[in-house]
Design an enzyme around this catalytic site. Sequence first.
Site, short mmCIF file in Angstrom:
data_model
loop_
_atom_site.label_atom_id
_atom_site.label_comp_id
_atom_site.label_asym_id
_atom_site.label_seq_id
_atom_site.Cartn_x
_atom_site.Cartn_y
_atom_site.Cartn_z
N GLY A 27 0.81 -1.21 0.00
CA GLY A 27 0.00 0.00 0.00
C GLY A 27 0.84 1.25 0.00
N GLY A 28 0.21 2.38 0.29
CA GLY A 28 0.89 3.66 0.25
C GLY A 28 1.85 3.87 1.40
N MET A 29 1.62 3.20 2.55
CA MET A 29 2.46 3.39 3.72
C MET A 29 3.35 2.20 4.03
SD MET A 29 0.12 5.40 6.52
CE MET A 29 -1.12 4.13 6.60
N ALA A 30 2.89 0.98 3.67
CA ALA A 30 3.60 -0.21 4.12
C ALA A 30 3.35 -1.37 3.16
CB ALA A 30 3.16 -0.58 5.53
N THR A 31 4.17 -2.41 3.34
CA THR A 31 3.98 -3.68 2.64
C THR A 31 3.67 -4.74 3.68
OG1 THR A 31 5.54 -3.01 0.93
CG2 THR A 31 5.04 -5.36 1.10
N VAL A 32 2.71 -5.62 3.36
CA VAL A 32 2.26 -6.65 4.31
C VAL A 32 2.74 -8.02 3.82
CG1 VAL A 32 0.30 -7.70 5.46
CG2 VAL A 32 0.25 -5.26 4.89
N LYS A 47 3.66 -6.15 8.93
CA LYS A 47 3.50 -4.90 8.17
C LYS A 47 4.78 -4.09 8.35
CE LYS A 47 -0.43 -2.69 8.14
NZ LYS A 47 -0.84 -2.55 6.73
N ASP A 141 -8.71 6.75 8.45
CA ASP A 141 -8.57 6.22 7.09
C ASP A 141 -9.46 4.99 6.90
OD1 ASP A 141 -7.66 6.22 4.50
OD2 ASP A 141 -5.80 5.18 4.93
#
Length: 652
Positions: A27-32, A47, A141
């Site tokens: 995503g825009g802030m992190a990778t899971v 995350k 969000d």
Amino acid sequence: MDTTVADPLLGALVDGRYRVRARVAKGGMATVYTALDERLERTVALKIIHPAHSRDPQFVERFTDEAKTIARLTHPNVVAVYDQGTYQGLPYLVMEYVRGRTLREVLAERRRLQPQEALAVMEQMLAAIAAAHRAGLVHRDVKPENVLVAEPPGGTHDLVDGVVKVADFGLARAVEASADETGSHLMATVAYVAPELVTDGHADPRTDVYSAGIVLFEMLTGRVPYEADRPVEVAWQHVDRDVPFPSRYVPGLPPAIDDLVTRATRRDPGARPTDAGALLAEVQSTRDDIGVDLTGRSRPVAQPTVIVPRVESVPQTYQSQPQRPSWARLPGSAPSPARRRHTSPVTAGPGGRLGGLLAQVNASPRTRLTVIAAMLTLGLLVAIGGYWFGVGRYSAAPDLTQYNREQAIQQAQNSGFKVKFAEAKFDARIPRDKVLSQVPSPGDRILDGGTITITLSLGPEIYKVPDIAGKEYDLAVADIQAMKLVANRAERFDDAMPAGYVVATDPQIGTQVKPGQTVTLFVSKGPNPVKVPLVIGKQLDQAKQDLAKVKITVNKVEEVDSDKPKNEVVSQSIGDGNSVTDGMVIDLQVSKGPALVTVPEVRNMELDEARKTLQGMGFNVEAQGFGTVRQQDPQPGTQVPPGTTIRLFAFF
């Protein structure tokens, strides 16, 4: 190219404990990622924050604080946070791994959900967000990407019994707080952003209520309410337009659904439910209402009553079978002779059928008692039924006007009633979130298990003067009018603020005011061409006159030690050359005068010796005659300023 192979984190052991297995989403802030907790032997979600955010020490600190707060949230619909740390300089969270899909993936597959499914998903979402609100957290969000759906066992696509969990509490706040340190601005996902986040960056539980309402709209219709080429255009549509009814895009949706979405997505935060718990109560009430409505719609259609032509019977003589009606005769068959009608013995005799029946009842005491008992039973049933339908199934509505929102819900449920909330209203006497009115009124009749509609108070209609210092005048006026206040313009010079921008307000920013109250906006005229004069070295009276000529008021005069003459200005609080502003005041420091010196005794001394002594002490000397000093002026022991002239008179 297979991106999973190229990911350097795959197979890595994070913090000596979490073995990274596969990448789930980015995503825009992190990778899971999915990872195996080798210590507890369980699968977890890992995350990891993107490097762009991790370089900011302010973000890392706030991210850690938010993670601790989120970890304290314990709720079945909240994705649990197990651990937090840093790997190769990148902050990470270890979270519960939910085996399922995001709500975004569900909508991509099914486009939209049935009303009962959408409300069932929304109930669990709001239960999670309400737990966060009670803990003082605002999600900021809320969107389908942050909602995980574990579908029911058995592979059914009905989501009514599915498990829903909400993730990423507080992460948007951590990123935005870090961005604020650098002067940038982080906005929530524009398709779901609340108007107040767009206009002034303010977020509270009602912001999450708005975003949840947009998610409900999308679940029902398969689309978001606003679309545009640029994200900023979408964001401002939330500010300028009301969210349309879902039934506009999906005809046939119950009106209660439209009302629910409208209540949650009002542009004025004060007109929305106060938090996720309040919206949850409305969703549950709506779900019950439309459940009955949809059940009624799904019933088989009743068959209409029709008139069937009567078929008369005829006496039977030669045939053993009854006569067929004309429309059912076999070809070539002849009608049978009419059947003779038999007369019942009960109807024989005077009085006809009723008389025979009475005679039969009176003929047997046992029959008579049976008939009397049946009549009494029938009468009792009629009386009980009349009481039940007229009075018995009703109760007196409880008085909920003395309670706040949560207490009113509890009291109504304890009495066996449901609660529905009408639009809250302002009231000068009733405190905020207390019950203002109810329908039915206290003591009025209500069906057992019925619904009481409650109107909550918004408290007195009071607003705070918004922080508009530094805004252009037109934008500041719009903010003032949005708070139902009246703007009044006043101008003054200001060195720091460009012309046309607001310098200050009266009443001051943050002051509580009532609707319709006038707020004066002081607008900069730019720097004043008139400058502050230099008054240092001038006597106090002259300095005051020079300052008054440019409309500067002397506020405070302080006397200080100085070798300057008494009342001479030695310092001014505003330097010369600065622009004069309206109402400017200035502080001055003036000399107390030089310290006094004691005149020594020089009589009976030779004139030259006396002159040297006095001059060595800083005095001026005037001498007359010669020889021995016989007189001096001032007299010995007198306190005089340095530099005072001492007169000497000498003769033999």
